[in-house]
Enzyme design. Structure first.
Site: not given
Lengths: 949, 949
Positions: B47, B116, B125, B360, B482, B590, B659, B811, B830, B832-835, B897
């Protein structure tokens, strides 16, 4: 052609090709000189190097040659050896034949040889041996004539076929045993030696049929073919299961390979002027400087160890053959001086002539190791710096356990002496057959009864029983069985795999030597020697003389130590013990143990029995809101304060590292599945079952079934709320303190109030408040701020400041990677390598026993990474963590508090990566101190080595 | 004095001290020139920078000054600002007063100002604003005289006290509301505007009492005190919960701080020639090039948004005040050209004079973003390279969802239009109130019924219901609830936090606009706009015109993309879909999903329904020995082979990464606690319960209660054997293949037989066999050897070779650290970035929702590390893994992956660290492609930037 290629494999192959022409595969020895020498253990193995060294020293060694380990590695890689190996072997054989004036398995005086394995590190009995090689249908006749002993010749041939058939052609032993036993039955004889030459010749013919049947080929008559096949079989035996297991236990690299020693046979069984024996230059059990060993006349090596005939103490040889005896003493004394260590040797006397077959540094007990080291320094044989390496730090424990009073050991009381000495110490106790029974019978505190848990094998389910038992006896399982591993970790006596004892867990009885033992019967087990005895045998405390020797030894070692040794201790009693062993502080006090440890009765007046503690802890967990939680915490505060005050007093002047609450809260509540089952069972339970259920939940306030109907669903609801699929990765550590800051506040308040109280009593304190399970610097900042704020509040209120640090346990990979960030907020790091190993490997420690046995057997892991730190993975993270942490805070205090802190190899690693201290369980403190000293001395030797260059 | 010190904190403080004298904290603007400019967003906020820029451009902007963000950061660090800030502010105020010829809150024509917030990134806001500052008991009279409007003056003062009281003095809003409402009641009026000046003066006196009571001080009469207090309150508002949450969602750094803009007030409510409005230079919903906005005459800004009066379309202004309208059009057109983007502006007309209050870049829908970008390129306003950044990759999904047919939207059908547009798309379905009901009603396959799950809030327990529902409606919870998070992940329509709808889950009813809805009733929800409508409203499919625009846009973007985009797909149907979106291969198939996916009916003739698959899978798991296991595996072989054949055909010519079996085997069996409870309940169950139990276990062969008595304990025994405390760290991944090599063999056989069959049909295949959960090179060697051996066997038998690679999913932290070793055996990585996120953080993904909300609220984590890759920790391991892996194998193929593969920020990271490709779910492929293109274009711009320098 494979569609995929492995470039590395190709590189390896071509490297071999290049090397082939240059490689010397075969080393001859004999006639007073050898191609190799005693330093070439890598290539020649221990035995081959020893034979070369002894030959060069002019000792009487049967001549021969050694095929070096590279040939074995070649065999492992490609399933065969190169032609160059064959060529060099034939050359060496020709040289041996020339030296002996004999031809292998040919002519009137045929050359016979032994083919033996011999790796860099001794692996007794693990690999295969072939004797009498060169015999065939023809040469056996020559040998009979030459020795004028047809029975000896036939027996030698019979043994060759049997050994060769079993080892080389992989025919089961029993196939030969059946033939032999049938022959004895037929001839109505009892002993092997009762079979005469004729009978043995019949056996030979039968044996040949066994070979033909099982191996689908004839026993090879060509001695050269025998030799090639035997050599390859020895190479293969490097890969057998026994050998692999042995290497794993002893941490020997699978890739080393074995050498093969081919040596002219000498015979101790040619008559009354022949014999064979083994011995040590000093007593391997006590370390006493005495010529020690045993022999048998007219016998071969295997007769000495088989126990069929009782060997004679070696001193007897002095009377029988004084010249040979003196020559042997003279040789072995020279060998000890030469190798500057106690020697374990083998010899054979053939027709009155002494031959040395092997010499190596002898294995010894911890007691012997220390005595040997001390005396060899006094004798000027070794320096003090060398001496301190002569005790394996793991053997320190041998000095502190009870011993059997040998005067009270009557043969009729010995149930077995062939159990595995799995964990040292002799104990007397009453038999129990289940872990639950152990807990029930053992009792607590003053009323504690000594029980010995007797099982076929133990499993992780038995842990609670093992914890309360004074000792463990199993009838099955080896030196790496669950019982063996766990008891060694606990420092608890164990005899494992006592096969002569039958355990029937269902019938709740144990049978040995025809006697039946029921639960409650008294027995004595000796984990130092593997013996089991009936009744209460007399025990002796640790020998003060030995302890004095150990002290002297440790006094030599200590100046080399560069890193500190602290102990993990949760209560003053353990802290005191640790201090006695020389701990320089507490590296880990697990505050949650203060709520679990049932041995805590009362602490400093009326500050809460263990029952009170658990009750308030549970009230805290079951609270629905912060207010109720704070009320419960207020009750816990004085208890924790008293605990900490006790610790500060016990460790006066030394650092005390206190970890804030770590485990997930559901660990303090009943198990989810138990609650589910109890709720399902409740409505239909009979009176007795109902009573039992009420009993189970009495501590939660249940007095009748009515209460249960209300209580159980309420408890289950909370347990469900807290339930986690992977508690190890769950709501624990600093995550508790962040979601419930009032817990951190209470613990900090207890710590600082205790510290101030201690200092007011004149006790200097040095508290290190440790925040567990930090992954991000913001977690550390959050919890650190609470601890520092509470500290200031307490100091202000009490009008006194005390010195303290706030730091963290580094136990997550992320913490290592962002250690530079975390060190902005943390004043010290303590590596929690138990959890770090879990997350780095993705191994749940509680579950890993389903995977580990296969992994160790397949050679995927060389050792349990929870026992000894995984230097490549976990260790790499530790290195990264220290480097990055000290980049931010150069004087960052760094230690380790996982169980690795008591493992010698891990201690060495901690020294190498520049930690300030290790912390371990109190009874591992001496082990850690020695390991640290050895690491320091190694550094010093390296530097000096560098300097002298 | 603290006993511990934080050196870093001290350094920081001293750095500030040094800087203080040099820092320009306050930037004036007005009178045609400004100290700052439009580029200074870091310091002045969006601003403030806009006001400076507009002032410099000669636009009519009320003058004032901006206090820059450093003062806010100072405030955050030390709880106050330095005197230098106060000094500079007073100077700027004096300058403003001189320019305006007024004095703040003093004299006959008092200067009144607005205060402001204004951060670098727009946070509409979220922070606080104070208007009319400078009014007090005296200046309100001057204002009344000057404006000749006592009611306006009193109302302005009343509003100041209310805002100041709430924002600065933290008095609850309702305390003022009660006074105001009471006054309206007393005066028997309905509208605020009905209260006259007298009544408002009474309100002011009451308000002052409220202030005195709650804040225990008087409302400050000194205008300078008001200003200082208001400024500090705005600084504090940076830290309020709303602002923190907003920053978290939008990934804005907490440390940026906000600037404060103090600006002379202008009034749109001074009469009929005054007014106020907001607008866009183009339509933010469609992107059409039309002047778009609304205004109100005789009103203040808050009246436009409050909805009390209906604003007028901005085109009407042209008739009413043509000069002002033309000036506004002219100004905003210049602004759009100047900023080269669609502008979102605010203006006020005071006594016929136009003032610009803000400009803006406007927020826009995905559809609008693409149209804008295309047209601006055509207009020559921006380049193609710039254009491709104008669409947030996450907005791609907007193009593919169904839309409400606005012609079918009658006002009486709209139940609410104020729900959160949580996940885009309009859907029609029948209400269900529980997840179980959803599963029951939704049905399968062709008989699938569309259901909308309606809940107050959803929890992880509802996942199974969410999966089968066509859409989700919740009455509570915000944009990170959620329901919102999970549905966005699923690509499923969701309206969340629809507060005007009451959900009574117990009564199973939903109430809205006085109507009651029961389960089974039809509703329509529009997740794109947040509307809920009764009945089945008409939907329109995605607009082909929009899709054509998107295609054109993507065609521009694609050439910048450097890394490949593959899709995670387990069945041919998904693979085909992925290919339509431009996937360049399958990055993760999978194989275990082939046993779970109930949508698979039959595959290639009679190769097994899903029921068969699960049955044989279970038979395999329940087998006690290798033989039985192999028998079951033999049944599974043709099914898997058919699956793979389908995949190879669908992805003809492209790589298919398969896999091997990954999850722990117990996932295929009933839950342990269910078995325990069922066993406990069985004996006392009534007939109905028994029947239900038999039904539960029918697929295990139970036909009656008698069967159950045998079956359940047997099942439980196996489940107990397989039970793990931490399954995530348990017996899964390659550990299964190592303990049960026959599983690896079967899967490899199925893969290669399918590949050979495909190639025989002329379909080119490129299989990449991926071994999961590798921690050590020996695991990789073990499994790789099996796969390669089976490949050769299949090729030999079938007489045909196919190309394939064997690699691993990286992973575990250890795999990254020893990647150089692993790359010796693995031909591709590959990640496995979840694990990897689970183990690096020590976070169980299944449990982390107990921790994450607190962590995000406390600012310990800025974002869910499972949604967007944690660059410092997990990312560091990825970097290490790639670097070390390529050290061994420079051409190692590297991809990702995990679900991060579809997250734009993570895709950018993957590009930066040099991956070859990302793999994501099919419907994220376009998002990933755009994100990858943007990353590539950023690189190009950087290089060119460097070149032109």
């Amino acid at each position: 052609m494979a569609t995929t290629t492995l470039p590395e494999a190709e590189v390896e192959v071509s490297r071999q090709e290049n090397k082939k022409s240059a490689t010397k595969y075969v080393y001859s020895f004999g006639g007073g000189k050898a191609d190799g020498n005693g330093k070439m253990k890598d290539d020649l193995g221990g035995k081959g190097a020893g034979l070369a060294e002894m030959t060069n020293a002019g000792l009487p060694v049967p001549p021969g040659f050694t095929i070096q380990t590279e040939a074995c590695r070649e065999y492992m890689r490609s399933g065969g050896v190169s032609k160059e190996v064959d060529r060099q072997m034939e050359d060496a054989l020709a040289k041996l034949e020339a030296l002996q004036g004999q031809k292998l398995g040919t002519g009137e005086n045929p050359l016979l040889v032994s083919v033996r394995s011999g790796a860099k590190f001794s692996m007794p009995g693990m690999m295969d041996t072939i004797l009498n090689l060169g015999l065939n249908d023809k040469s056996v006749e020559s040998l009979a004539k030459r020795s004028n002993n047809p029975r000896f010749a036939a027996d030698s041939y019979r043994r060759l076929i049997q050994m060769f058939g079993n080892v080389v052609l992989e025919i089961p032993k029993h196939a030969f045993d059946e033939v032999f036993d049938a022959k004895k039955k037929q001839k109505k004889t009892k002993l092997d030696t009762d079979l005469d030459a004729k009978a043995l010749k019949e056996v030979i013919e039968e044996y040949k049929k066994v070979v033909k049947k099982h191996a689908r080929r004839d026993f090879p008559q060509d001695p050269h073919e025998q030799l090639v096949m035997a050599r390859d079989a020895v190479f293969r035996s490097w890969q057998n299961d026994r050998a692999k297991t042995y290497r794993r236990i002893n941490n020997i690299d699978d890739m080393l390979g074995t050498a093969v020693n081919v040596q002219a046979m000498v015979y101790g069984n040619l008559g009354d002027t022949s014999g064979t024996g083994v011995g040590f230059t000093r007593n391997p059990a006590t370390g006493a400087k005495e010529f020690y060993g045993e022999y048998l006349m007219n016998a071969q090596g295997e007769d000495v160890v088989s126990g069929v005939r009782t060997p004679v103490p070696i001193l007897e040889l002095q009377k029988l053959m004084p010249d040979v005896y003196n020559q042997l003493r003279d040789i072995t004394t020279r060998l000890e001086k030469h190798y500057r260590d106690m020697q374990d040797f083998e010899f054979t006397i053939q027709d009155g002539k002494l031959y040395m077959l092997q010499t190596r540094n002898g294995k010894r007990t911890g007691l012997a190791a220390v005595r040997l080291a001390l005396e060899m320094v006094e004798e000027g044989l070794i320096s003090k710096e060398e001496a301190i390496f002569r005790l394996d730090p793991n053997q320190v424990v041998d000095f502190f356990v009870s011993r059997l009073d040998e005067k009270d050991v009557r043969p009729e009381d010995v149930l077995t002496k062939n159990g595995l000495a799995a964990s040292p110490g002799a104990v007397v106790g009453q038999i129990v057959f289940t872990a639950d029974e152990a807990v029930q019978k053992a009792g607590h505190g003053a009323e504690k009864n000594p029980v010995i848990l007797v099982r076929a094998e133990t499993t992780p389910e038995d842990i609670h029983g093992m914890e309360v038992a004074i000792g463990i006896l199993t009838s099955q399982g080896g030196i790496t069985s669950h019982a063996a591993v766990v008891t060694r970790g606990m420092g608890k006596s164990c005899v494992a795999g006592a096969g002569e004892i039958a355990v029937d867990e269902r019938a709740r009885e144990m049978r040995a030597r025809g006697q039946v033992f029921k639960d409650g019967d008294w027995i004595t087990i000796d984990g130092t020697t593997g013996r089991v005895l009936r009744g209460k045998r007399k025990l002796l405390p640790p020998d003060p003389e030995n302890l004095a020797k150990l002290k002297k030894f440790m006094d030599w070692a200590e100046p080399f130590r560069k890193i500190g040794v602290r102990a993990n201790a949760d209560i003053p009693r353990d802290a005191k013990k640790a201090r006695e062993f020389g701990a320089e502080g507490i590296g880990l006090c697990r505050t949650e143990h203060m709520f679990f440890d049932k041995t805590i009765k009362k602490n400093e007046g009326d500050v809460g029995t263990i029952e009170h503690r658990i009750r308030y802890m549970r009230a805290m967990i079951l609270a629905n809101n912060e207010k109720d939680r704070r009320t419960a915490l207020k009750k816990l505060l004085p208890m924790q304060r008293a605990d900490f005050l006790g610790l500060f007093k016990a460790m006066e002047g030394l650092p005390v590292t206190i970890r804030l609450l770590d485990p997930p809260l559901h660990e303090f509540l009943p198990k989810r599945e138990k609650l589910m089952v109890d709720i399902a069972s409740l409505s239909n339970a009979n009176a007795k079952q109902k009573k039992a259920l009420v009993e189970d939940y009495r501590e939660y306030g249940a007095n009748g079934v009515g209460d249960l109907k209300q209580l159980l669903p309420k408890l289950l609801a909370r347990v469900e709320e807290l339930h986690e699929f992977n508690p190890m990765l769950g709501h624990r550590g600093c995550r508790l303190g962040i979601t419930y800051p009032e817990i951190t506040e209470m613990q900090a308040q207890a710590i600082f109030e205790a510290a101030v109280a201690a200092e007011k009593e004149g006790v200097k304190t040095h508290a290190e408040v440790m925040i567990p399970l930090i992954a991000t610097v913001k977690e550390m900042a959050n919890q650190g701020a609470i601890v520092r704020r509470v500290a200031e509040e307490v100091f202000k209120e009490k009008g006194r400041h005390v010195h303290y640090l706030v730091g963290t346990m580094i136990e997550l990979p992320r913490a290592c990677l962002v250690a530079d960030e975390i060190a902005k907020e943390a004043e010290f790091f303590s590596f929690g390598t138990n959890d770090l190993t879990q997350t780095t490997f993705g191994f749940s420690r509680d579950d890993v026993n389903k995977i580990l046995p296969t992994y160790l057997a397949e050679g995927i892991l060389k050792q349990d990474p929870f026992a000894s730190i995984d230097r490549d993975g976990v260790g790499e993270l530790v290195r990264i963590g220290i480097e990055r942490g000290r980049k931010t805070r150069p004087k960052l205090e760094v230690g380790i508090c996982g169980e690795h802190g008591g493992d010698p190899s891990s201690v060495e690693f901690c020294h190498q990566v520049g930690m300030d201290y290790v912390s371990c369980s109190p009874f591992r403190v001496l082990t850690a101190r020695l390991a640290a000293a050895q690491a320091g001395a190694t550094d010093k030797l390296k530097v000096e080595g560098g300097r002298t260059k």
